[in-house]
Each structure stands twice: as C-alpha cells, then as structure tokens.
Write a protein that holds these residues in place. Structure first.
Motif, PDB file in Angstrom:
ATOM      1  N   TRP A 230       0.871  -1.180   0.000  1.00  0.00           N
ATOM      2  CA  TRP A 230       0.000   0.000   0.000  1.00  0.00           C
ATOM      3  C   TRP A 230       0.905   1.228   0.000  1.00  0.00           C
ATOM      4  O   TRP A 230       1.446   1.611   1.028  1.00  0.00           O
ATOM      5  CB  TRP A 230      -0.902  -0.024   1.221  1.00  0.00           C
ATOM      6  N   ASP A 231       1.092   1.818  -1.145  1.00  0.00           N
ATOM      7  CA  ASP A 231       1.957   2.988  -1.273  1.00  0.00           C
ATOM      8  C   ASP A 231       1.347   3.907  -2.333  1.00  0.00           C
ATOM      9  O   ASP A 231       1.853   4.007  -3.445  1.00  0.00           O
ATOM     10  CB  ASP A 231       3.376   2.533  -1.671  1.00  0.00           C
TER      11      ASP A 231
ATOM     12  N   GLU B 294       1.243   6.963  -2.919  1.00  0.00           N
ATOM     13  CA  GLU B 294       2.017   8.045  -3.517  1.00  0.00           C
ATOM     14  C   GLU B 294       2.741   7.558  -4.759  1.00  0.00           C
ATOM     15  O   GLU B 294       3.036   8.323  -5.653  1.00  0.00           O
ATOM     16  CB  GLU B 294       3.020   8.600  -2.496  1.00  0.00           C
ATOM     17  N   ASN B 295       3.058   6.255  -4.785  1.00  0.00           N
ATOM     18  CA  ASN B 295       3.712   5.688  -5.964  1.00  0.00           C
ATOM     19  C   ASN B 295       2.795   4.718  -6.695  1.00  0.00           C
ATOM     20  O   ASN B 295       3.248   3.750  -7.318  1.00  0.00           O
ATOM     21  CB  ASN B 295       5.011   4.993  -5.556  1.00  0.00           C
TER      22      ASN B 295
ATOM     23  N   ASN C  31       8.406   4.526   4.809  1.00  0.00           N
ATOM     24  CA  ASN C  31       7.026   4.237   5.185  1.00  0.00           C
ATOM     25  C   ASN C  31       6.827   2.851   5.776  1.00  0.00           C
ATOM     26  O   ASN C  31       5.720   2.391   5.931  1.00  0.00           O
ATOM     27  CB  ASN C  31       6.086   4.460   3.998  1.00  0.00           C
ATOM     28  N   LYS C  32       7.930   2.174   6.111  1.00  0.00           N
ATOM     29  CA  LYS C  32       7.803   0.864   6.737  1.00  0.00           C
ATOM     30  C   LYS C  32       8.923   0.693   7.758  1.00  0.00           C
ATOM     31  O   LYS C  32       9.876   1.473   7.756  1.00  0.00           O
ATOM     32  CB  LYS C  32       7.928  -0.246   5.692  1.00  0.00           C
TER      33      LYS C  32
END
Lengths: 320, 302, 284
Positions: free
Chosen positions: A85-86, A88-89, C180-181
């Motif tokens: 889950w990203d 932004e990309n 983000n991780k």
C-alpha cells in the motif's frame, strides 16, 4: 420488504377481529378504534423498519458507488492480494489491512468473550443484589467514556508497559490495540449477556437444581444454552464494535502499512487506515476511491463474521 | 426463546454421574467466576480512579459554565457541555422511537423468511460500520445535499443513524426473550396484538431495552468522529443556544481538540477535568434511565 | 404504558416538526454572515480565538469551524461546502503530493515554525539536513551513527496530508521522501499524539509545530541553528511556513471582514503572538 405487507395485513385482523367481536359486541366504536390503532401501530413499526433499511442502503450505496471507481485504475488482484500500500507511488494493495482487521478482531474476541461471559454469569447468577445494582450502571458507564480517552490511556500507560515487557523499542501493534479494544467491548458484551441470562425463567434453574445439579452444571447445561441467542447477539454486537472502532485503535496500532512479524510491530487495519487518510486525500483520486472500497470491505467482513457466528450457533444448538 | 425444554432426559442422568469430579468442577467454576469478577471490579475501580483522580478535585462551577479560552488558562466547557446534552437528546428523540418500532417489527410482525434473516444480518453489520463512515454520510446528506452546513441538527441525526441498528436489535432480542406463556396468556385474555405488545411484551422487555438505550446514549455522548465531521469543532460561543443550526462541538469533541491540537497552557488540566465531567455525566445518564425501571419494579412488587 | 405511547406520538410529531423546520431553513442557508471554516487542525487554535473575538464585534455573524485535515480545507471550498479552507501551505501552487487548486485565492494569515523534536533521553542536540534526511528515510537507524549513544532510532511521522509533514518535508528535508515501513516506525494523526508519543517513547524522533514543544521533549537544532523565534526573524532558521486561508475567488462580505480581522495588526500582534505563532509582518 414490500411483499410482506399484504400477508401481515390479512392475517392479523382475522386474529384480532374474532377475539373482539365476541367480547364487546355493542361497543362498535371501541372495536373500530382498537383495530385502527392496531393498524396504525403496525404501519409505524413497518415504516421504522423500512427506514432502518433505507439508512443501511444509503450507506452501502455511498460506499460502493465511490468504492468501485477504484477498479478503473487498479486491478482486482492487486487490490485484494497485494500487501504493498503505497498510493504516492501508485501501489494500492489492501491485503495488509484486510488481514490486520481479521487478526485484530479475532484476537480481541479471543480475549474478551470468555471474560465477558464470566462477568455476565457473575452478575446474573452469583452476586448479591446490592452489588449487582451497583455494578450494572458502572459497566454501562464504561461504554460512555469517549474512545479518545481509552486511546490516550493506551498511548500513555499501556504501550510503555508493553514496551518494558516485550523489549521492543516501539510496542504499538496488534496486541496493544486488542487490549484496548477488549476493555472497550467488555461492557457491551457482558451487559447484554447479563440481560439474556437474567431473562432465563427461574423455573429452569429450579428444575435443574431439583434434578440434583450443582451450580456449575446448572449454569453450563441449562442457563447458558437457554440464553444462547442473547449471548450470541452480545458477541456479535461486541465484535461489530471491535471491527468498526477507530479513534482508539488509531492511537495504539502504529499506522504503518506493513504485515507485522510480531504482535508488537506497528501495522494498520482497515479502520485505522481509513480514518487516518480519508480526510487527507483529494476527493477525486484513486486513493480516495480505494479508501471507500475499504469501508465496503469492512462491512463485508463484518457481515461474513456475523454469518459465521450464526452458523456456529445453529450447529451448537442441535445438542441442547 | 429457542429452548423450551429445560433439561434433556440424558442430562438429568449425567447430573448424578461422577459426583466427586463435578463437585470439584463446581468449586473451581465458582472460584474462577468470583476471581474474574473481583479482578474486573478492581480493574474498573482502578480505571475510574485513574481517570477521576486528577480532574475531579479541580472541578468548579466556572469550569462547567465558562466559555472556552484559547490563550489564557482557566477556560471553561460551558457551551460544549450544553451541546453534548442537546445533541444527545435530539439524537435519542430521533433514534428511540424508530429503533424500538423497528425492533418490534422484527420481533413481532416480520414473517420468518430468508429476506428478514438477511435484513437482520444487515442491521447487525451496520452496527460495525466505523463511525467515520456515518460522519461521511452525514456530510453527504446534510452539508452537501441539504446545504445546511455544520450543524447540531446534522450531527444529532447522524448520531441517531449510528445508534439505530444497535437499538433495533437490542429491542428485538429483549422482546424475543419474553416467555411465550406470557404472550399466550395475554392473547387468551382477548387482548389485541397492540395491547399485548404495550401491556405485556414491552414492560417485560423493558430491562433489556433500557440497557440498549443506556449503551447507545453512552456511545452518542462519547462519540467524536461523527460530530467533528458533521457539526464542527467550534461552538457558537454562548450558553443556551437552542438554535438547531448552530455549530455543535460537543464535550467529547472538545476533549479530542484539547488533547490533539490546543496550545493553551493548561490543556492537560482541561483534558483531565473534561474526562471527569464526561464520566460523571455518563453515570448520571445511566441513573436517569434506570429510575423508571426501578419504579416499575417497585410497582410490580406491590 | 399509556404514557409511553403518548410520549411516542409526541416524539413523532416533534421529529416531523424538526424535519419541516430544517427544510424551511435550507432555502436561506446562503445568508450573509455565515462563515464555515474547515481544514488544517494546526491553524485551528487561532481560528477559534479569532472567531470568538470577531463574534464579539459582529454578533450577527455566525462562524462554525471544523478541522478534518489540511487538504479538506481547499477541497471543501472548491466544492462550495466551506467558505474558508485553512491550509498550512499555499494550495494554489503544487506541493509534493498535492496538486494545485485552480480558482482558489490564498490569503496568508500566520507564520508557523516547525522543529525536529526528540525524547529527552536522546544525547544528540543538533542534526544536519543530511542526517535528518537519512534518519527520516530510514537509512540511518542507530543514534550512534549521528553522534549519540548506541540505541535504535524510533521514527515518528505525521500521517500523509498533514500540513506539518508537507512543510517539514519541503523545508527541513529539502523534499526528500519519508520512509514508510519498519519495526521502529509509526505514524500519528495529530500534533497532540505526536507530542505524547515523543514524550513517552525513549529514543524517538519526530517533528512538531513550535508552540507544542514542551519541557518533556527536546527541540533539535538543524545545522546548528536552534528553532527559536529570534532565529526565524533574523533569517537563520529556515524551517517555517505560512498558513493560508483559501477562498473561492476574492473573499467577500463577512468572510472578507473576518480575514481582514485576522490580518489586522491588532490580532497579529495580540492574540496570534500570544498563541506563539509569528505575525506575518515580522518575517517579510
């Protein structure tokens, strides 16, 4: 919903009319009035039920209408089977949150159901009356404490404690969230179960004791099976609240989109991800659609779990 | 009720069997229940003590009645407290009749078919929808469709929607739990369906329904996500503003705001005091809803 | 039970009355003198303060303020459900993660200063831009690599869409992306949660608006410059941003009067300063 109106309308007047026609023949206006108020009351009840369904439908439509737009940009397989889950990309894999919600709910239920049922038995069967009258309002009171308070306590007391216990640098994660949730759903489950157990007629207990059963046997073989429907409903309600709770969970789960490798690793669930991001993304973006879709999935998960509990209950019902 | 036979014939036999083991089990069970009960009571007392300890001694009338302040210490919670009650009462006025009537329908009038079963599951599912989605629904309905802005009315009705499913199902379950004999006796005396519901089913089920109302009232009182979205964080800044279209920041929202964004130097103190007030009010709500129940009980005894 | 039925009917009537009342009012909801503000929660304290002061002078103006999140501000304004959208960056221009909003006018209202903060147990007092970038992107994971003791770094980030996050990324990290991780990484939803987390988590680092810094946390210098009002005013501390009120076109009526009140030197040098924001005029 609509097709049932004729059937109820045709059945009930017959049943009511007969019983009244014989007793008070002369007072026609009383009879008419009773019939009229009966009809009116039924209409109000049907209307209310329809209204509840309408609200439900609106919410479903609201989520689904926006949610399905996700799939114009994201493939079904990516959304449901990828853990990346990203947004932004441009990566929209929601599997982490789905698994997270399932794990969190199961863990919470595992802790809270036994404790709650024991508390309910304690309240309904064992405590003296004064203690019961004192404890019931206190338990109800716990429901009224805002979830931010629970979250804040979790953040300031529970997590430092878990951190010392586990040796992790950051103890946010599934365990912290499920402990906070347990405290939140415990009053709901135990109070409704308590009512269900109290509603079991005393003659059942008397019969069991008369047959020589002791308290353990009476409670487990007679009272709990008799109250099963109510207890099951309490569990469903507690579970529903655990699945849907946001404000407290968001403070202790860590909000990181990753599959956790322990109970103390920051992760995220459907609700926490929705509440964290839905107010910070643009309205007309795939990201926003994805969040609505996650809301819909949340509802689907809770429906599935409810159906599962009901099937379990039916199976269990055979031998009581 | 699902169980009409109190004890199965084989059960009666099994009661007598293995007396020693079952006595031991009984002792163990009693011990376990009492132990858990006492631990939970201690836990709750500890929790309440923790929440009340710092806030309660500092409560004053000025705090309860005063206007909030952003800069100076000593701000109060007057309008937020008022809004809390106002929103709660309106939402209960909307949700209680509809919820109870829908519950009565499901328990008494609805045919026993697959469709109703599906409706029942949906209603239960609806109670798991996170409150923020009800908030979004509230925005879509009141802010975008009716264009009335962030208002007390919108918040109260959104809250009522949030509470409807719980109320409906609790009512249904309580009515179903009324023993069949009572219902049959009432019909045998010649009463109509409505009379049976009013005079027999509802009074007997009142205990359960009241639990449902207490739980929903408590939840409405403590809810913040829905209100932030539909009624805003601000209040109209004056006491006794009965305008339904005023912004309706409630006490729970104020607590959220003070905890998450406020800069005022005594923010922590305000949060503690607000928590104490919230708990006391929740307790009062519980007591107020229970009084009719106690009166009812006394009347029935006499 | 008769009473119960009576109250039920009374309630039904009341509900229908309320329903009627709301539909009657909705026709004139675009009345002048009703300002709806939504958006950034970091700007909310002075918005609320200004609203209560403004209402004292203009009792007929109704102001309702909410704070669902920075980006909600300009979006609500564009949709027409709010008059003012409070946002921590100039939303009429592109910023990392967010496109510009055409047709909205940015009205500057206050200056906010952002600072990196750490738990007091951290031995480091100053970090360079490079070190900050490495820490927040997850390249550096131990405090000893930046001159501290041997302990894992716990990174606390604000959620995506936070105005503080946008500003910190642009100005303190030169636009470099966040991690983000990770096992020692978490995101929080509000300034208050950030404050509490930093205060209670050993070895934690995060960032926050200057007014929220308490004695239980440590504000870190960036490239040797301490985050103080003085350093902002003399131009040596660069990590600050301007908060804006976005409006649809040029503001008019009550909205205009409210924005002008906030921009007035009376409010800027009075209440705004007391809330530890910096007046607009001071930095230009």
């Amino acid at each position: 919903m609509i097709d049932m109106n004729p059937s109820t309308n045709s059945k009930a007047p017959a049943e009511l009319g007969q019983s009244f026609g014989k007793t008070s023949g002369s007072k026609f206006d009383r009879k008419a009035r009773l019939r009229w108020s009966n009809q009116l009351f039924r209409m109000i009840c049907i209307g209310s039920a329809l209204f509840v369904c309408l609200v439900l439908l609106c919410i479903l439509v609201l989520m689904l209408r926006t949610g399905v737009l996700t799939f114009s940009n994201v493939s079904l397989t990516e959304f449901f089977f990828s853990t990346n889950w990203d947004p932004e990309n441009e990566h929209y894999g929601a599997l982490t949150f789905i698994l997270g919600t399932l794990a969190l709910t199961s863990l919470t239920m595992l802790i809270s159901i036994p404790i709650s049922v024991i508390i309910a038995v304690f309240l309904a069967e064992m405590t003296p009356k004064w203690l019961r009258n004192l404890l019931r309002p206190v338990l109800d009171l716990l429901v009224g404490i805002p979830s931010v308070v629970y979250g804040f306590l979790g953040l300031t007391l529970l997590i430092p404690w878990l951190r010392n216990l586990s040796g992790h640098d950051l103890a946010d994660g599934l365990l912290a969230a499920s402990i906070v949730l347990t405290i939140m759903v415990l009053p709901t489950i135990s109070r409704i179960s308590d009512d269900a157990i109290s509603a079991v007629p005393n003659k059942y207990r008397d019969a069991a004791y008369a047959l020589g059963a002791n308290r353990f046997q009476t409670v487990f073989r007679v009272v709990l099976p008799a109250a099963r429907s109510g207890i099951m409903y309490a569990v469903i309600l507690g579970m529903a609240r655990a699945i849907g709770e946001t404000m407290a969970v968001v403070m202790v789960i860590g909000n990181t989109a990753q599959l956790p490798n322990s109970l103390f690793t920051p992760t995220a669930v459907l609700t926490s991800n929705i509440v964290m991001q839905i107010s910070s993304v643009e309205f007309d973006s795939t990201w926003n659609y994805g969040l609505y879709m996650m809301g819909f999935i949340l509802l689907a998960i809770s429906l599935l779990m409810i159906v599962a509990v009901r099937i379990l209950q039916k199976k269990g019902g055979r031998y009581s | 009720m699902s169980v009409k036979k109190p004890a199965h014939p084989t059960l009666a036999y099994s009661f007598g069997k293995r007396r020693g083991a079952s006595v031991l089990l009984d002792r163990l069970f009693t011990g376990l229940v009492w132990g858990t009960g006492i631990i939970v009571i201690l836990f709750i007392v500890g929790l309440l003590f923790l929440l009340l300890e710092k806030g309660l001694p500092q409560l004053s009338w000025n705090f309860l009645y005063g206007l909030p302040s952003e800069i100076e210490e000593g701000g109060g919670i007057g309008p937020a407290l008022f809004n809390s009650f106002y929103v709660l009462i309106i939402s209960l006025i909307v949700s209680i009749p509809i919820g109870i009537a829908a519950g009565i329908y499901l328990a008494e009038f609805a045919p026993n078919n697959k469709l109703i079963e599906v409706v029942r599951i949906c209603v239960e599912g609806l109670s798991s929808v996170p409150s923020i989605i009800f908030g979004l629904f509230g925005i879509a309905l009141f802010v975008e469709f009716f264009e009335i802005g962030l208002t007390i009315l919108g918040a109260a009705i959104s809250l009522a929607f949030l509470n409807l499913p719980v109320l409906t199902r609790v009512t249904e379950e309580s009515i179903r739990a009324v023993p069949v004999e009572l219902r049959n006796a009432s019909f045998a005396l010649g009463s109509t369906h409505l009379q049976t519901i009013r005079r027999v089913l509802l009074p007997v089920a009142m205990n359960g329904i009241m639990t449902g109302i207490c739980l929903t009232a408590g939840r409405a009182f403590g809810e913040s996500a829905v209100i932030i979205l539909t009624a805003g964080v601000s209040t109209s800044g004056e006491m006794w503003d009965f305008n339904l279209l005023s912004p309706g920041g409630t006490l729970a929202v104020h607590l959220w705001y003070v905890q998450s964004e406020a800069i005022v130097p005594d923010a922590q103190e305000i949060a503690q005091k607000t928590t104490a007030v919230l708990i006391i009010v929740a307790l009062l709500i519980n007591i107020v809803f229970r009084v009719p129940l106690w009166l009812n009980e006394r009347k029935n005894k006499a | 039970m008769k009473k119960w039925m009576k109250s039920l009917t009374a309630v039904m009537v009341a509900v229908s009355l309320i329903g009627g009342a709301s539909s009657a009012v909705e026709a004139k909801s675009n009345l002048k003198g009703n300002i709806v503000i939504n958006g950034s929660s970091a700007l909310l304290p002075f918005t609320l303060q200004a609203a209560s002061e403004f209402k004292k002078e203009n009792p007929k103006v109704k102001i309702s303020a909410s704070a669902a999140g920075s980006i909600t501000g300009p979006q609500s304004v564009r949709k027409g459900i709010a008059d003012i959208g409070a946002v921590d960056w100039d939303a009429s221009k592109n910023v990392p993660g967010f496109n510009k909003f055409d047709g909205l006018v940015a009205n500057p209202v206050a200056v906010t200063v952002f600072t990196a903060v750490a738990n007091p147990n951290v031995g480091v007092n100053s970090l360079t831009t490079k070190q900050l970038q490495d820490i927040f992107s997850g390249k550096v994971t131990n405090w000893k690599e930046v001159g501290g003791s041997d302990a894992k770094i716990v990174v606390v980030n604000r959620k995506f869409g936070s105005g503080t996050r946008v500003n910190f990324q642009q100005k303190a990290l030169d636009g470099k992306e966040f991690m983000n991780k990770g096992d020692n990484y978490k995101e929080v939803g509000s300034s208050g949660d950030m404050k509490t987390t930093i205060e209670t988590t050993p070895n934690a680092i995060g960032y926050i608006d200057l007014p929220y810094v308490t004695s239980k946390m440590k504000a870190l210098s960036i490239n040797g410059v301490a985050p103080t009002e003085k350093n902002v005013l003399n131009g040596s501390y660069k990590v600050w941003g301007i908060g804006y009120y976005m409006t649809k076109g040029q503001p008019t009526g009550a909205t205009k009067a409210f924005i002008e009140y906030i921009q007035s030197s009376k409010f800027q040098n009075g209440s705004l300063k007391k809330l530890k924001f910096i007046p607009l005029s001071a930095v230009k």
